[in-house]
Design a protein around this motif. Structure first.
Motif, PDB file in Angstrom:
ATOM      1  N   LEU A   1       0.851  -1.187   0.000  1.00 34.15           N
ATOM      2  CA  LEU A   1       0.000   0.000   0.000  1.00 34.15           C
ATOM      3  C   LEU A   1       0.886   1.237   0.000  1.00 34.15           C
ATOM      4  N   LEU A   2       0.590   2.160  -0.896  1.00 30.60           N
ATOM      5  CA  LEU A   2       1.338   3.413  -0.949  1.00 30.60           C
ATOM      6  C   LEU A   2       0.370   4.582  -0.944  1.00 30.60           C
ATOM      7  N   ILE A   3       0.707   5.563  -0.145  1.00 32.22           N
ATOM      8  CA  ILE A   3      -0.053   6.806  -0.075  1.00 32.22           C
ATOM      9  C   ILE A   3       0.615   7.800  -1.018  1.00 32.22           C
ATOM     10  N   PRO A   4      -0.151   8.522  -1.842  1.00 32.62           N
ATOM     11  CA  PRO A   4       0.476   9.517  -2.713  1.00 32.62           C
ATOM     12  C   PRO A   4       1.374  10.461  -1.908  1.00 32.62           C
ATOM     13  N   GLY A   5       2.592  10.636  -2.395  1.00 34.19           N
ATOM     14  CA  GLY A   5       3.560  11.504  -1.720  1.00 34.19           C
ATOM     15  C   GLY A   5       4.384  10.802  -0.653  1.00 34.19           C
ATOM     16  N   GLN A   6       4.056   9.581  -0.350  1.00 37.41           N
ATOM     17  CA  GLN A   6       4.793   8.819   0.667  1.00 37.41           C
ATOM     18  C   GLN A   6       6.184   8.476   0.138  1.00 37.41           C
ATOM     19  N   GLU A   7       7.175   8.596   0.977  1.00 36.83           N
ATOM     20  CA  GLU A   7       8.527   8.182   0.616  1.00 36.83           C
ATOM     21  C   GLU A   7       8.891   6.956   1.445  1.00 36.83           C
ATOM     22  N   PRO A   8       9.839   6.152   0.948  1.00 39.84           N
ATOM     23  CA  PRO A   8      10.249   4.958   1.706  1.00 39.84           C
ATOM     24  C   PRO A   8      10.796   5.328   3.081  1.00 39.84           C
ATOM     25  N   GLN A   9      10.549   4.474   4.030  1.00 39.94           N
ATOM     26  CA  GLN A   9      11.106   4.635   5.366  1.00 39.94           C
ATOM     27  C   GLN A   9      12.510   4.041   5.353  1.00 39.94           C
ATOM     28  N   VAL A  10      13.482   4.804   5.766  1.00 35.09           N
ATOM     29  CA  VAL A  10      14.856   4.300   5.789  1.00 35.09           C
ATOM     30  C   VAL A  10      15.422   4.435   7.200  1.00 35.09           C
ATOM     31  N   LYS A  11      14.727   3.797   8.119  1.00 35.88           N
ATOM     32  CA  LYS A  11      15.210   3.760   9.490  1.00 35.88           C
ATOM     33  C   LYS A  11      15.113   2.325   9.992  1.00 35.88           C
ATOM     34  N   GLY A  12      15.688   2.086  11.136  1.00 37.32           N
ATOM     35  CA  GLY A  12      15.703   0.733  11.660  1.00 37.32           C
ATOM     36  C   GLY A  12      16.460  -0.179  10.706  1.00 37.32           C
ATOM     37  N   PRO A  13      15.984  -1.408  10.528  1.00 37.52           N
ATOM     38  CA  PRO A  13      16.698  -2.336   9.640  1.00 37.52           C
ATOM     39  C   PRO A  13      16.640  -1.913   8.175  1.00 37.52           C
ATOM     40  N   TYR A  14      15.717  -1.026   7.835  1.00 36.56           N
ATOM     41  CA  TYR A  14      15.591  -0.538   6.463  1.00 36.56           C
ATOM     42  C   TYR A  14      16.750   0.380   6.074  1.00 36.56           C
ATOM     43  N   LYS A  15      17.572   0.798   7.049  1.00 36.88           N
ATOM     44  CA  LYS A  15      18.798   1.531   6.748  1.00 36.88           C
ATOM     45  C   LYS A  15      19.811   0.632   6.066  1.00 36.88           C
ATOM     46  N   TYR A  16      19.680  -0.674   6.295  1.00 32.13           N
ATOM     47  CA  TYR A  16      20.700  -1.617   5.853  1.00 32.13           C
ATOM     48  C   TYR A  16      20.280  -2.486   4.667  1.00 32.13           C
ATOM     49  N   ILE A  17      19.027  -2.898   4.641  1.00 35.04           N
ATOM     50  CA  ILE A  17      18.528  -3.682   3.510  1.00 35.04           C
ATOM     51  C   ILE A  17      17.113  -3.220   3.168  1.00 35.04           C
TER      52      ILE A  17
ATOM     53  N   ALA B   1       6.196  -0.780  -7.704  1.00 33.03           N
ATOM     54  CA  ALA B   1       5.276   0.212  -7.132  1.00 33.03           C
ATOM     55  C   ALA B   1       6.047   1.384  -6.543  1.00 33.03           C
ATOM     56  N   TRP B   2       7.073   1.081  -5.747  1.00 37.31           N
ATOM     57  CA  TRP B   2       7.874   2.153  -5.146  1.00 37.31           C
ATOM     58  C   TRP B   2       8.562   2.992  -6.222  1.00 37.31           C
ATOM     59  N   SER B   3       9.087   2.338  -7.247  1.00 33.62           N
ATOM     60  CA  SER B   3       9.809   3.060  -8.301  1.00 33.62           C
ATOM     61  C   SER B   3       8.888   3.972  -9.096  1.00 33.62           C
ATOM     62  N   GLU B   4       7.657   3.518  -9.323  1.00 31.88           N
ATOM     63  CA  GLU B   4       6.707   4.325 -10.092  1.00 31.88           C
ATOM     64  C   GLU B   4       6.160   5.500  -9.281  1.00 31.88           C
ATOM     65  N   TRP B   5       6.048   5.332  -7.973  1.00 30.43           N
ATOM     66  CA  TRP B   5       5.393   6.343  -7.144  1.00 30.43           C
ATOM     67  C   TRP B   5       6.340   7.263  -6.397  1.00 30.43           C
ATOM     68  N   THR B   6       7.616   6.892  -6.326  1.00 30.52           N
ATOM     69  CA  THR B   6       8.544   7.676  -5.507  1.00 30.52           C
ATOM     70  C   THR B   6       9.900   7.780  -6.206  1.00 30.52           C
ATOM     71  N   HIS B   7      10.828   8.384  -5.520  1.00 30.98           N
ATOM     72  CA  HIS B   7      12.225   8.435  -5.951  1.00 30.98           C
ATOM     73  C   HIS B   7      12.971   7.322  -5.216  1.00 30.98           C
ATOM     74  N   TYR B   8      12.459   6.117  -5.369  1.00 27.09           N
ATOM     75  CA  TYR B   8      12.918   4.952  -4.610  1.00 27.09           C
ATOM     76  C   TYR B   8      14.418   4.718  -4.732  1.00 27.09           C
ATOM     77  N   GLU B   9      14.940   4.783  -5.936  1.00 27.50           N
ATOM     78  CA  GLU B   9      16.365   4.507  -6.136  1.00 27.50           C
ATOM     79  C   GLU B   9      17.246   5.549  -5.449  1.00 27.50           C
ATOM     80  N   GLU B  10      16.754   6.751  -5.294  1.00 29.52           N
ATOM     81  CA  GLU B  10      17.514   7.768  -4.561  1.00 29.52           C
ATOM     82  C   GLU B  10      17.556   7.439  -3.072  1.00 29.52           C
ATOM     83  N   TRP B  11      16.478   6.846  -2.565  1.00 24.82           N
ATOM     84  CA  TRP B  11      16.399   6.514  -1.144  1.00 24.82           C
ATOM     85  C   TRP B  11      17.116   5.210  -0.820  1.00 24.82           C
TER      86      TRP B  11
END
Length: 181
Positions: free
Chosen positions: A102-118, A165-175
């Motif tokens: 599920l993605l909310i318009p304007g939502q960016e990926p969370q990069v905290k916790g274990p998501y900082k690493y993988i 989904a993330w790539s189409e809706w956000t700047h996923y590769e930058e995050w």
């Protein structure tokens, strides 16, 4: 099956029910904010894989007499460690944690916790669980079959759908440029 084995299974079943409840609660919160669901068609495959885990363990233990190996504590400890990472994932994502994409318009990926690493630590937890839980009980066939099915669904369907989904809706590769899996 002895009391410990039943206790472990009951714990995991209660945990899964609690996670489904939490995911549904988060789904309602996200949809109120305009969330769009991706990968809806493959979601039943994930549910089926997890259901097969319990059916397979039950059949192997109750019908075919599988018993825990002498080294059952090793997969048990890995399973417990994985639960810690799962809690870390859920706490890190907060209301964005879900069993659905599920993605909310304007939502960016969370990069905290274990998501900082993988990118997908929760899927790593699932892989570990689907190996360790049946191994604890001596259900080796279930471990092999369910792990293989899970790998197919995760790596061929689920993760590509989520990445798209993330790539189409956000700047996923930058995050997430250097994070893998």
């Amino acid at each position: 099956m002895n009391r410990l084995e039943w206790g472990i299974l009951l714990f995991v079943i209660v945990q899964r029910v609690g996670e489904c409840w939490l995911a549904e609660r988060h789904t309602r919160w996200m949809k109120k904010r305009g969330a769009v669901e991706f990968g809806r068609r493959h979601y039943p495959l994930l549910v089926l894989v997890h259901a097969l885990l319990f059916v397979g363990m039950g059949v192997e233990c109750l019908v075919f007499g599988a018993t825990p190996p002498a080294w059952w504590a090793i997969p048990f400890l890995l399973f417990v460690l994985a639960q810690g990472v799962r809690i870390w994932c859920i706490r890190s994502l907060g209301r964005y944690w879900n069993t659905r994409i599920l993605l909310i318009p304007g939502q960016e990926p969370q990069v905290k916790g274990p998501y900082k690493y993988i990118r997908h630590p929760n899927y790593l937890v699932v892989i570990i669980e689907l190996i360790c839980l049946p191994l604890m009980l001596g259900a080796v066939v279930t471990m092999m079959v369910v792990s293989a099915l899970n790998a197919l669904v995760l790596f061929r369907v689920r993760i590509p759908a989520e990445e798209q989904a993330w790539s189409e809706w956000t700047h996923y590769e930058e995050w997430m440029p250097t994070r893998r899996m």
